[in-house]
Design an enzyme around this catalytic site. Structure first.
Site, short mmCIF file in Angstrom:
data_model
loop_
_atom_site.label_atom_id
_atom_site.label_comp_id
_atom_site.label_asym_id
_atom_site.label_seq_id
_atom_site.Cartn_x
_atom_site.Cartn_y
_atom_site.Cartn_z
N HIS A 5 31.26 9.25 10.01
CA HIS A 5 31.19 9.97 8.96
C HIS A 5 31.59 9.10 7.60
O HIS A 5 31.19 9.63 6.41
CB HIS A 5 31.98 11.31 8.79
N VAL A 19 25.53 5.79 6.27
CA VAL A 19 24.79 6.85 6.69
C VAL A 19 25.40 8.50 6.88
O VAL A 19 25.20 9.40 6.41
CB VAL A 19 23.96 6.58 7.85
N SER A 22 16.89 1.33 14.44
CA SER A 22 16.67 0.45 13.09
C SER A 22 15.57 -0.20 13.11
O SER A 22 15.04 -0.72 14.16
CB SER A 22 18.11 -0.43 12.88
N SER A 23 14.97 -0.46 12.09
CA SER A 23 13.80 -1.17 11.87
C SER A 23 13.73 -2.50 12.41
O SER A 23 12.83 -3.18 12.90
CB SER A 23 12.98 -1.31 10.48
N CYS A 24 15.09 -3.27 12.37
CA CYS A 24 15.41 -4.52 12.84
C CYS A 24 15.25 -4.88 14.43
O CYS A 24 15.44 -5.95 14.94
CB CYS A 24 16.50 -5.07 12.05
N TYR A 68 22.64 -6.74 18.22
CA TYR A 68 22.54 -5.58 17.95
C TYR A 68 21.43 -4.54 18.25
O TYR A 68 21.49 -3.50 18.47
CB TYR A 68 22.51 -5.71 16.28
N LYS A 74 20.96 -1.27 20.33
CA LYS A 74 20.39 -0.03 19.83
C LYS A 74 19.07 0.17 20.67
O LYS A 74 18.67 1.53 21.11
CB LYS A 74 19.87 -0.43 18.41
N LEU A 115 18.51 0.33 4.60
CA LEU A 115 18.97 1.33 3.70
C LEU A 115 20.18 0.60 2.68
O LEU A 115 20.65 -0.43 2.86
CB LEU A 115 19.97 2.23 4.63
N HIS A 154 24.66 -6.12 3.58
CA HIS A 154 23.19 -6.38 3.49
C HIS A 154 22.67 -6.82 2.27
O HIS A 154 23.66 -6.90 1.17
CB HIS A 154 22.52 -4.73 3.84
N TRP A 187 20.29 -15.80 -1.01
CA TRP A 187 20.26 -16.31 0.30
C TRP A 187 18.76 -16.82 0.72
O TRP A 187 17.70 -15.78 0.47
CB TRP A 187 20.85 -15.61 1.36
O1 GFB Z 1 19.84 -7.03 4.25
P1 GFB Z 1 19.78 -8.21 5.36
O2 GFB Z 1 21.04 -9.07 5.73
O3 GFB Z 1 18.94 -7.62 6.18
O4 GFB Z 1 19.00 -9.52 4.65
P2 GFB Z 1 17.75 -8.18 7.30
C1 GFB Z 1 17.39 -9.26 4.03
C2 GFB Z 1 16.89 -10.50 3.45
O5 GFB Z 1 17.73 -10.82 2.41
C3 GFB Z 1 17.17 -11.78 4.40
C4 GFB Z 1 18.15 -12.08 2.24
O6 GFB Z 1 16.06 -12.62 4.25
C5 GFB Z 1 18.27 -12.50 3.73
O7 GFB Z 1 18.46 -14.11 3.71
N1 GFB Z 1 19.24 -12.15 1.18
C6 GFB Z 1 19.27 -12.71 0.24
C7 GFB Z 1 20.50 -11.53 1.39
N2 GFB Z 1 20.51 -12.59 -0.39
C8 GFB Z 1 21.23 -11.95 0.41
C9 GFB Z 1 22.55 -11.55 0.30
O8 GFB Z 1 23.39 -11.72 -0.61
N3 GFB Z 1 23.10 -10.80 1.57
C10 GFB Z 1 22.07 -10.63 2.43
N4 GFB Z 1 22.70 -9.98 3.75
N5 GFB Z 1 21.02 -10.86 2.67
C11 GFB Z 1 19.58 -6.93 8.87
C12 GFB Z 1 19.99 -7.18 10.45
O9 GFB Z 1 18.53 -7.90 8.82
O10 GFB Z 1 18.85 -5.49 8.82
C13 GFB Z 1 20.83 -5.91 10.74
O11 GFB Z 1 20.50 -8.22 10.65
C14 GFB Z 1 20.28 -4.62 10.40
O12 GFB Z 1 20.79 -5.92 12.25
C15 GFB Z 1 19.52 -4.71 8.93
O13 GFB Z 1 19.63 -3.64 11.06
C16 GFB Z 1 18.91 -3.24 8.63
O14 GFB Z 1 16.70 -7.11 7.16
O15 GFB Z 1 17.37 -9.47 7.31
#
Ligand code: GFB
Length: 335
Positions: A12, A16, A108-110, A137, A141, A167, A180, A203
């Site tokens: 909680h 989500v 999760s979609s991943c 992960y 899941k 999300l 994320h 990134w």
């Molecule tokens: O949100 P994110 O970590 O989720 O990254 P994923 C999405 C894309 O954004 C990747 C780019 O291609 C990253 O390289 N990106 C650019 C960044 N700048 C940034 C930043 O500052 N932070 C982050 N985090 N990314 C996750 C999974 O993958 O999806 C988890 O690892 C989870 O398991 C989630 O389920 C929904 O979609 O790549």
């Protein structure tokens, strides 16, 4: 569910779970049960069994998990697989033992194959290799999803699951490295605007495509599933619309009001090239998202500023795990 049903929202305090609680409270549900991580470590089977034995739970939203962005997932795969398998196994098993009427588990979609055809249909699960950055992960899941499905078939339990897309929204984790992409970039644009910086680093290549859903839209979908969906097959929850990371960066830049330029850091991983869900099944149940991405980003940014999330101390990668591990070893019977 009726207004007095005993509804346990696991997780909680997270993105989500907090949205599910807001949604249920707004609808007048008055018997929502929650426990903090300190009160109930869901990785500890004995504690979980005792909690279910003592609380006569009718319904469970299983939104507790170790979650994080691409870098956090990639670096802490052992923690992601172990924590998420134990949470799913303990809660689902206890829900079966103690006669919970219905349980909703979140995938999760991943966790679909890295190169799944797009848009992704539910039946593509387990049809190909996983994305390596979040393999731990994903395996955990998938185990959770399969636990629900197997308890459904073998014991006649109404344990269902869904597959939310990426999300964002109020209650998100805004850590610069764990988070994320949306909260991570939001923080960097915000900080750069305040500092008068010339550039913000994004990134990866900026080319991966992602679908984003506001968490309050997800919470409403979960409510609809709890009310109307009784099938063992998992069901996708998303918008069906995707954007490149660079497009999202531009939207965030406008939303925050940063005037400088965007620079790409290609030493960081891209992850899956594209992830967009086929959402025909959930739409047939009468649900659809209310927020466009632009509106949702504005709402999330306003929430973050009002709640001063960018002012809080940043816990470095590793620090959190160290203190948590110490805590786990001190507690008798813990994992
Ligand atoms: O949100 P994110 O970590 O989720 O990254 P994923 C999405 C894309 O954004 C990747 C780019 O291609 C990253 O390289 N990106 C650019 C960044 N700048 C940034 C930043 O500052 N932070 C982050 N985090 N990314 C996750 C999974 O993958 O999806 C988890 O690892 C989870 O398991 C989630 O389920 C929904 O979609 O790549």
């Amino acid at each position: 569910m009726d207004k007095h049903s005993r509804i346990y929202v696991a997780g909680h305090a997270g993105l989500v779970g907090s949205s599910i609680v807001r949604n249920l409270k707004a609808k007048g549900y008055n018997n929502i049960i929650t426990r903090t991580k300190a009160e109930l470590d869901l990785r500890n089977q004995a504690l979980v069994n005792r909690f279910f034995a003592e609380n006569e739970i009718d319904y469970v939203f299983l939104a507790a998990a170790r979650v994080g962005g691409i870098l956090y997932n990639q670096r802490y795969q052992a923690d992601f697989i172990y924590d998420n398998i134990t949470i799913a196994a303990n809660v689902i098993h206890a829900a079966a033992e103690y006669d919970v009427k219905k349980l909703l588990f979140l995938g999760s979609s991943c966790i679909y194959p890295k190169m799944a055809p797009q848009p992704i249909k539910e039946e593509y699960l387990l049809s190909g290799p996983l994305e390596p950055t979040n393999e731990g992960y994903a395996v955990a899941k998938i185990a959770g999803l399969k636990l629900c499905e197997k308890f459904y078939h073998q014991y006649g339990k109404c344990f269902i699951s869904c597959m939310p897309t990426n999300l964002y929204g109020p209650g998100d984790n805004f850590h610069p490295e764990h988070s994320h992409v949306i909260p991570g970039m939001m923080r960097r644009f915000h900080t750069a605007k305040l500092n008068g910086d010339e550039k913000v680093v994004v990134w990866g290549s900026g080319k991966p495509r992602r679908e984003f859903l506001h968490v309050d839209d997800l919470a409403e979908a979960l409510f609809v599933l709890m009310e109307k969906y009784d099938r063992p097959e998992t069901i996708n929850v998303g918008t069906g619309i995707d954007h490149s990371i660079l497009e999202v960066a531009e939207m965030l830049k406008d939303c925050v009001g940063f005037k400088g330029r965007i620079e790409l850091d290609t030493s960081k991983p891209d992850g899956t090239p594209r992830k967009v869900l086929d959402v025909s099944r959930i739409k047939e149940l009468g649900w659809e998202p209310k927020y466009s991405l632009e509106e949702g980003l504005r709402h999330a940014y306003q929430w973050a500023v009002e709640n001063r999330v960018f002012d809080t101390k940043i816990i470095e990668l590793g620090e959190e795990r160290q203190s948590e591990k110490a805590d786990m070893h001190e507690r008798p019977g813990a994992v």
